[in-house]
Each structure stands twice: as structure tokens, then as C-alpha cells.
Design a protein around this motif. Structure first.
Motif, PDB file in Angstrom:
ATOM      1  N   ALA A   1     -31.575 -11.464  37.751  1.00  0.00           N
ATOM      2  CA  ALA A   1     -32.675 -10.634  38.264  1.00  0.00           C
ATOM      3  C   ALA A   1     -32.745  -9.271  37.600  1.00  0.00           C
ATOM      4  N   LYS A   2     -31.667  -8.833  36.974  1.00  0.00           N
ATOM      5  CA  LYS A   2     -31.646  -7.495  36.379  1.00  0.00           C
ATOM      6  C   LYS A   2     -32.658  -7.337  35.242  1.00  0.00           C
ATOM      7  N   ASN A   3     -33.123  -8.461  34.677  1.00  0.00           N
ATOM      8  CA  ASN A   3     -34.054  -8.401  33.550  1.00  0.00           C
ATOM      9  C   ASN A   3     -35.506  -8.667  33.958  1.00  0.00           C
ATOM     10  N   VAL A   4     -35.780  -8.611  35.253  1.00  0.00           N
ATOM     11  CA  VAL A   4     -37.125  -8.866  35.773  1.00  0.00           C
ATOM     12  C   VAL A   4     -37.756  -7.554  36.234  1.00  0.00           C
ATOM     13  N   TYR A   5     -39.015  -7.311  35.827  1.00  0.00           N
ATOM     14  CA  TYR A   5     -39.724  -6.115  36.276  1.00  0.00           C
ATOM     15  C   TYR A   5     -41.235  -6.375  36.212  1.00  0.00           C
ATOM     16  N   GLY A   6     -42.012  -5.415  36.670  1.00  0.00           N
ATOM     17  CA  GLY A   6     -43.459  -5.577  36.679  1.00  0.00           C
ATOM     18  C   GLY A   6     -43.924  -6.666  37.627  1.00  0.00           C
ATOM     19  N   VAL A   7     -43.234  -6.805  38.765  1.00  0.00           N
ATOM     20  CA  VAL A   7     -43.518  -7.888  39.699  1.00  0.00           C
ATOM     21  C   VAL A   7     -44.781  -7.579  40.520  1.00  0.00           C
ATOM     22  N   LYS A   8     -45.635  -8.602  40.668  1.00  0.00           N
ATOM     23  CA  LYS A   8     -46.741  -8.505  41.615  1.00  0.00           C
ATOM     24  C   LYS A   8     -47.073  -9.899  42.127  1.00  0.00           C
ATOM     25  N   ALA A   9     -47.709  -9.938  43.296  1.00  0.00           N
ATOM     26  CA  ALA A   9     -48.078 -11.216  43.903  1.00  0.00           C
ATOM     27  C   ALA A   9     -49.485 -11.115  44.459  1.00  0.00           C
ATOM     28  N   THR A  10     -50.262 -12.195  44.282  1.00  0.00           N
ATOM     29  CA  THR A  10     -51.621 -12.262  44.815  1.00  0.00           C
ATOM     30  C   THR A  10     -51.816 -13.573  45.558  1.00  0.00           C
ATOM     31  N   ASP A  11     -52.825 -13.596  46.454  1.00  0.00           N
ATOM     32  CA  ASP A  11     -53.097 -14.825  47.192  1.00  0.00           C
ATOM     33  C   ASP A  11     -54.153 -15.655  46.480  1.00  0.00           C
ATOM     34  N   GLY A  12     -54.657 -16.682  47.163  1.00  0.00           N
ATOM     35  CA  GLY A  12     -55.615 -17.585  46.543  1.00  0.00           C
ATOM     36  C   GLY A  12     -56.935 -16.948  46.192  1.00  0.00           C
ATOM     37  N   LYS A  13     -57.242 -15.788  46.774  1.00  0.00           N
ATOM     38  CA  LYS A  13     -58.496 -15.078  46.497  1.00  0.00           C
ATOM     39  C   LYS A  13     -58.279 -13.922  45.537  1.00  0.00           C
ATOM     40  N   GLY A  14     -57.045 -13.798  45.031  1.00  0.00           N
ATOM     41  CA  GLY A  14     -56.762 -12.715  44.101  1.00  0.00           C
ATOM     42  C   GLY A  14     -56.371 -11.410  44.758  1.00  0.00           C
ATOM     43  N   LYS A  15     -56.211 -11.407  46.065  1.00  0.00           N
ATOM     44  CA  LYS A  15     -55.821 -10.195  46.787  1.00  0.00           C
ATOM     45  C   LYS A  15     -54.330  -9.923  46.580  1.00  0.00           C
ATOM     46  N   GLU A  16     -54.009  -8.669  46.245  1.00  0.00           N
ATOM     47  CA  GLU A  16     -52.607  -8.318  46.022  1.00  0.00           C
ATOM     48  C   GLU A  16     -51.849  -8.315  47.352  1.00  0.00           C
ATOM     49  N   LEU A  17     -50.659  -8.863  47.329  1.00  0.00           N
ATOM     50  CA  LEU A  17     -49.852  -9.043  48.534  1.00  0.00           C
ATOM     51  C   LEU A  17     -48.659  -8.095  48.540  1.00  0.00           C
ATOM     52  N   GLU A  18     -48.138  -7.855  49.727  1.00  0.00           N
ATOM     53  CA  GLU A  18     -46.957  -6.996  49.865  1.00  0.00           C
ATOM     54  C   GLU A  18     -45.710  -7.746  49.399  1.00  0.00           C
TER      55      GLU A  18
END
Length: 596
Positions: free
Chosen positions: A69-86
Motif C-alpha cells: 500500500a505504500k506505493n498507492v496514492y491519488g485514490v478516489k472513488a465514484t458511484d454508478g452515476k459518477g458521484k465522488e464518494l467518501e
């Protein structure tokens, strides 16, 4: 009616398979020059609860923690409609995604710049992907099939090599997460070769600088190794998709390594661009292909199922890795790559290490196997005393494999380790029933009798005694003798730099240096009255002395001068040689062993 019933049944099975929800991965390499990959994972038909996305902490074939996990960054998540999630972080290895609508697209950037069997490397020469080091995954959905699309760099003539099942273009399939994480990928402008054996393909993707003639010759040697090992076990396993692939990367920016997987292996080497291909890493190729049988299918129960979240400990590595190592060089000889002389003379490396290191007084082969999470490419910053307490289960097991093989060959009835490995294959490999140390014991008793099996396990596996290698090897026309009889030594190697001597390791327990109380932090200035500024090596001084002589050593510890008296001992280094002055009977026994 039978045909109609079978067609109906097949249709139901097909419908069931296609009805499974698939996890979809995509990876691209626009910023490969800076070692980055862009990755997305799309989950659908999720339960309405927090989605727990994780990076692995271990990798198949490795036993230590690696914290990918130390080499992972720029994380984001979206739902089926493209809405950004927490997205929240409950621990260093996990991202929790909440508030989704049953669909989550999880995206991140990966930095990858180590090309070996554990990690991943992305640059403009290749995308070398070990899956646990590359791809995040979600808890509770490990059973789902996976499709992955590799967005390859067409401008760099990249191609894809992997044990994953090809679907269309650069999209591939895995039946579940375990198979996916066990399926490394090499994407590059590589050489390709393949050959069929018994209806299955052996393939090689070789990423290196070499001529077609060099690659042809090299693949011929690879196939000689494969055929020698098929002869050892009696048959090839049934590969899941009818093929096995060698993922060989020999580039200056790669790191030397080898790692087995179910239907493939990674073999890496830091070969300079201008160095001929020759026999590069063929010993590793031999080792990793033996794992097709021994480890991947003849598999310790302690590694089933493999845990991607914690270190994996096994007491069977002396057999799984060690007996595999015994066959590394032996197979190279049987394949016509090494001579009998080369094989015999190389035996002393393992014998010296196991016989002359003090670690056996602390741990048996089983307990040495337990040390894997601390030594198998594990990292630490604190000093350790492994020089005195650890003997690699690879080498320890290899030496025990040699001892068992020769002991079996001395018995009546044409016994040998090859046939015992075939027996283990039929009982545990072909059936894929995991085994324990007790199972090996029982199988050996069945094969060679309880007396030999009990002695082997009681003395050499659960205890730390060793067979009489001098006698065993002599019975097969190989001598084991002291390499430097009468040579006086201090028992721990000393390196001289700028006139100061430093121990190359911790002082070896029982050595004259150890008994004198000298340690790795000390700076040795004179030995037997001679300043180390006047010589290139300690041997230049000790050549005038004999074992039993007492000399003085002057050294400093934290700027405080000290003088100690040391009694020299005889060098215990051993050497092995092929003995040409042997009887016809012994020569025949040796030929049977080496050319089985």
C-alpha cells in the motif's frame, strides 16, 4: 433424450457462469517514464454496506510482509452515476468506501520501480507486474471472476504475457481473486518462443537484448530443463488453460529473482544490455519449474489458503524449497547444461554452509522453515544475528535432499529420491491434497521402510544432526575433503580497508575471534605484530603460522585501544571433487544418480 438433457444441463451451467458478477480492472501507463501506472477497479451489484478495499501485504511464493500500500496514492472513488464518494482509512492497508449505490469505481496511481518476483516495475522498457504489488481488491468479493484490460503502449510495441486466460484483444480473465493475484504479467517488446509437450504449450516471453539465434539456443536449454523435470516426475501437471509461460526479464534495471506461480514463473536478472544471453539464470529457471510440481501442487497444508493480509509461516519449507533446490543443479547436469565435474565441485558450497555454520545448534530444519517471514526478502533496520542462528531452508533442505537421495540409493531395490518425489506427486500433487511433515514421514516409511524414515526425521528433520556426507559421497565416486589442510585461520572473515580490519559479519560462535571477544563494530589495526596497513589480506599474515599457534590482535572499540591473545585453528572449509579412480560398480551407481 440424453442429448437434450445434457444440452439443457450445459445451458444451465453456462447461464450460471455468465450470471456471475464480474469485477473489472483497467490499467494504463501514460506516465511510464516516471514509473507510474493508472489503475481503476469497478465493482457492481454490491451489498449496501461499506466497501473495504485493500492492498495485499504478502505475495504468493513469498512468506514475509511487504506492505504494498505504500506505493498507492491519488485514490478516489465514484458511484454508478459518477458521484465522488467518501473514502476513509481504517488502517495503512485499507480504504473504506461508503455511501455508494451498489456500484463503485475505485481509482488510484501506483508507483512501481522494482522488477523482481515480488514487486512491480513500470518504465518505458516494460510494465512488469506482480499482481499483489499492483492491484487493490475488495473484501467479501474474492470469489467473483475478474476481467482486466491492459491499455498497452502501442508506441513502444508492447505485448502481454501472462497465465491469465485471454478473452479479446488485451483483456484477460481470472476465475477468482486468488488466481488473479497469482498471475504475474510481463508487458514489453519481448521475444516469444513456444513448444508443445503432450498436448500442452510451454511458452517463453523473454524481455532482454539478444539476437534471435541467442534466444533460440536459450529456449532450447529451457526445454531441455523442462524435459528433464518431466522425466523426474513422470508427467506434466494439467495446466489450467493448457499452457505454462516463463516470464523472463533480463534487463539492467531488473533485480535478480525467481518466483513460482501455478502456471507461470517470473525469472529476473540485472543482465547488462551488452552481455551475451548465454546461460543467464538457468539455475533459477530450473528451480522455478520444479515448483510446478513441488509447492504449486505438492503443497504444504500450512500455506493453504495463502493469506494475503498476514505473513505466511510453514514448517515444510525444508522440503518445499529445499528439496526443490537439491534438484536445481542436478537437473542442469541431466539436461546437458553442466558437466558432472561442475556438478560435483559445486556441491561443496551448500555442504560448507550447512556443516560449518553454528545455526544448527539453535534450530532444526522445521524451525529454520519457520524463520521465512523474517528472512524471505523481509526488511529491517535493526542488526540481527542470523549469521550465527540461521541456515537457509533452501540450502539446508538441499543438503538433506542430497543425503536422503544417496541413502536411498544404497538400499536394495533401486530406491532413489526421484521415485520418492513421484510418489509424493501421485499422493499429494496430482490429487492436490495438501500435506504436512507427518505426511512426508509416512510416505517415506511406505517407500523405504520405517527404520530409514524414522531415523531421517528424528535425527535430521526434527533434530539438527547431519548424515555422514564423506562416506555417502565416497560411495558414489565423489570425495569430500578439507580444502586447506593445515591452514591456520581466525574463523571469521576480516575485510581490510584503508589499513583497518572489520569483521565481514558478526563473529561466528566458537571461532577464535568470537572467543577473543572481538565483534563487528571493532576496528582491527594489527595481527601478530603486523599492521594491517602493510598487507592486502589477513592470509598474508597467517600464512606464517599453523593451527594451535597463539598470536596477539590489537583493535580499537569506541576509540579505546585493546589487545587480546587468540589461538589459531585449522580451516574447516570443505571441497568436493569427482573421483576418477573408482570401481566399475561405483561408476555405474554414480551414472545412475547423475543421469537418472
Amino acid at each position: 433424450m440424453r442429448k437434450v438433457f445434457l444440452l439443457f444441463t450445459f445451458s444451465l451451467i453456462t447461464l450460471s457462469l455468465t450470471a456471475q458478477t464480474t469485477t473489472n480492472y483497467k490499467i494504463s501507463f501514460e506516465n511510464a517514464v516516471h514509473h507510474e501506472a493508472e489503475i481503476s477497479v469497478t465493482y457492481t451489484n454490491l451489498e449496501y454496506k461499506v466497501l473495504e478495499v485493500r492492498m495485499s501485504r504478502t505475495s504468493p511464493g513469498r512468506y514475509a510482509l511487504h506492505e504494498f500500500a505504500k506505493n498507492v496514492y491519488g485514490v478516489k472513488a465514484t458511484d454508478g452515476k459518477g458521484k465522488e464518494l467518501e473514502v476513509t482509512r481504517p488502517n495503512p492497508h485499507q480504504w473504506n468506501v461508503s455511501g455508494h449505490d451498489g456500484t463503485v469505481k475505485f481509482e488510484y496511481t501506483l508507483f512501481a520501480n522494482r522488477g523482481d518476483g515480488t514487486y512491480s516495475q513500470v518504465d518505458e522498457t516494460h510494465a512488469h507486474l506482480n499482481m499483489p504489488a499492483t492491484f487493490a481488491w475488495a473484501r467479501d468479493y474474492e470469489h467473483r471472476p475478474i476481467e482486466i484490460t491492459f491499455d498497452v503502449r502501442e508506441d513502444l510495441n508492447w505485448k502481454v504475457a501472462t497465465q491469465l486466460k485471454p478473452l479479446e484483444g488485451t483483456t484477460y480473465y481470472a476465475p477468482d481473486l486468488y488466481y488473479f493475484l497469482d498471475s504475474p504479467v510481463e508487458i514489453a517488446d519481448f521475444h516469444e518462443r513456444q513448444e508443445a509437450i503432450d498436448g500442452q504449450l510451454i511458452k517463453m516471453a523473454l524481455h532482454t537484448s539478444a539476437t534471435d539465434e541467442e534466444v533460440d539456443e536459450y529456449f532450447g536449454k529451457v526445454m531441455a530443463i523442462v524435459n528433464a523435470q518431466v522425466n523426474l516426475f513422470g508427467e506434466l501437471p494439467e495446466f489450467d488453460y493448457g499452457e505454462y509461460v516463463f516470464l523472463n526479464c533480463f534487463m539492467p534495471n531488473a533485480s535478480g529473482d525467481g518466483m513460482e506461480h501455478r502456471n507461470s514463473t517470473i525469472v529476473t536478472n540485472s543482465k547488462p544490455i551488452d552481455r551475451p544471453l548465454g546461460n543467464t539464470s538457468l539455475g533459477t529457471v530450473s528451480h522455478e519449474f520444479i515448483h510446478v510440481w513441488n509447492v504449486e501442487r505438492i503443497r504444504p497444508a500450512s500455506l493453504e489458503p495463502f493469506n494475503f493480509e498476514e505473513a505466511n509461516m510453514s514448517g515444510e519449507l525444508w522440503f518445499a524449497e529445499g528439496f526443490t533446490s537439491y534438484y536445481d543443479d542436478l537437473i542442469l547436469h541431466r539436461a546437458g547444461i553442466n558437466t558432472a565435474e561442475e556438478y560435483a565441485e559445486a556441491l561443496d558450497g551448500g555442504l560448507n554452509y550447512v556443516i560449518n555454520r553454528p545455526g544448527r545448534q539453535f534450530f532444526s530444519p522445521v524451525e529454520m522453515s519457520y524463520q521465512a517471514p523474517f528472512v524471505d526478502a523481509a526488511t529491517s533496520v535493526d542488526p540481527q544475528n542470523k549469521t550465527n542462528t540461521f541456515i537457509s531452508y533452501y540450502t539446508y533442505g538441499s543438503v538433506l535432499g542430497l543425503g536422503l537421495d544417496l541413502s536411498l540409493r544404497k538400499m536394495d531395490g533401486n530406491k532413489n529420491l526421484d521415485d520418492f518425489m513421484k510418489l509424493m506427486w501421485r499422493a499429494f500433487g496430482r490429487t492436490e491434497v495438501p500435506y504436512t511433515n507427518r505426511d512426508i514421514h509416512e510416505m517415506l516409511a511406505e517407500y523405504a521402510g520405517e527404520d530409514l524414515a524414522d531415523e531421517f526425521f528424528e535425527k535430521y528433520i526434527f533434530d539438527s544432526q547431519l548424515p555422514d556426507y564423506e562416506s555417502l559421497l565416497a560411495d558414489f565416486g565423489i570425495t569430500l575433503t578439507k580444502a586447506n589442510p593445515g591452514k591456520a585461520v581466525l574463523g571469521t572473515d576480516i575485510e581490510i580497508e584503508s589499513g583497518v580490519g572489520k569483521l565481514e559479519s558478526n563473529a561466528l560462535i566458537g571461532s577464535p575471534i568470537y572467543k577473543a571477544g572481538i565483534e563487528s563494530e571493532d576496528e582491527i589495526t594489527t595481527i601478530a605484530g603486523t599492521s594491517l596497513s602493510e598487507v592486502e589480506s589477513v592470509d598474508d599474515i597467517l600464512s606464517e603460522y599453523k593451527p594451535g599457534d597463539e598470536i596477539e590482535i590489537e583493535f580499537t572499540r569506541w576509540a579505546q585501544a585493546k589487545t587480546v591473545k587468540v589461538r589459531l585453528v585449522e580451516d574447516q572449509k570443505l571441497q568436493t571433487e569427482l573421483n576418477d579412480k573408482i570401481s566399475i560398480e561405483i561408476n555405474s551407481k554414480r551414472n545412475d544418480w547423475l543421469r537418472e
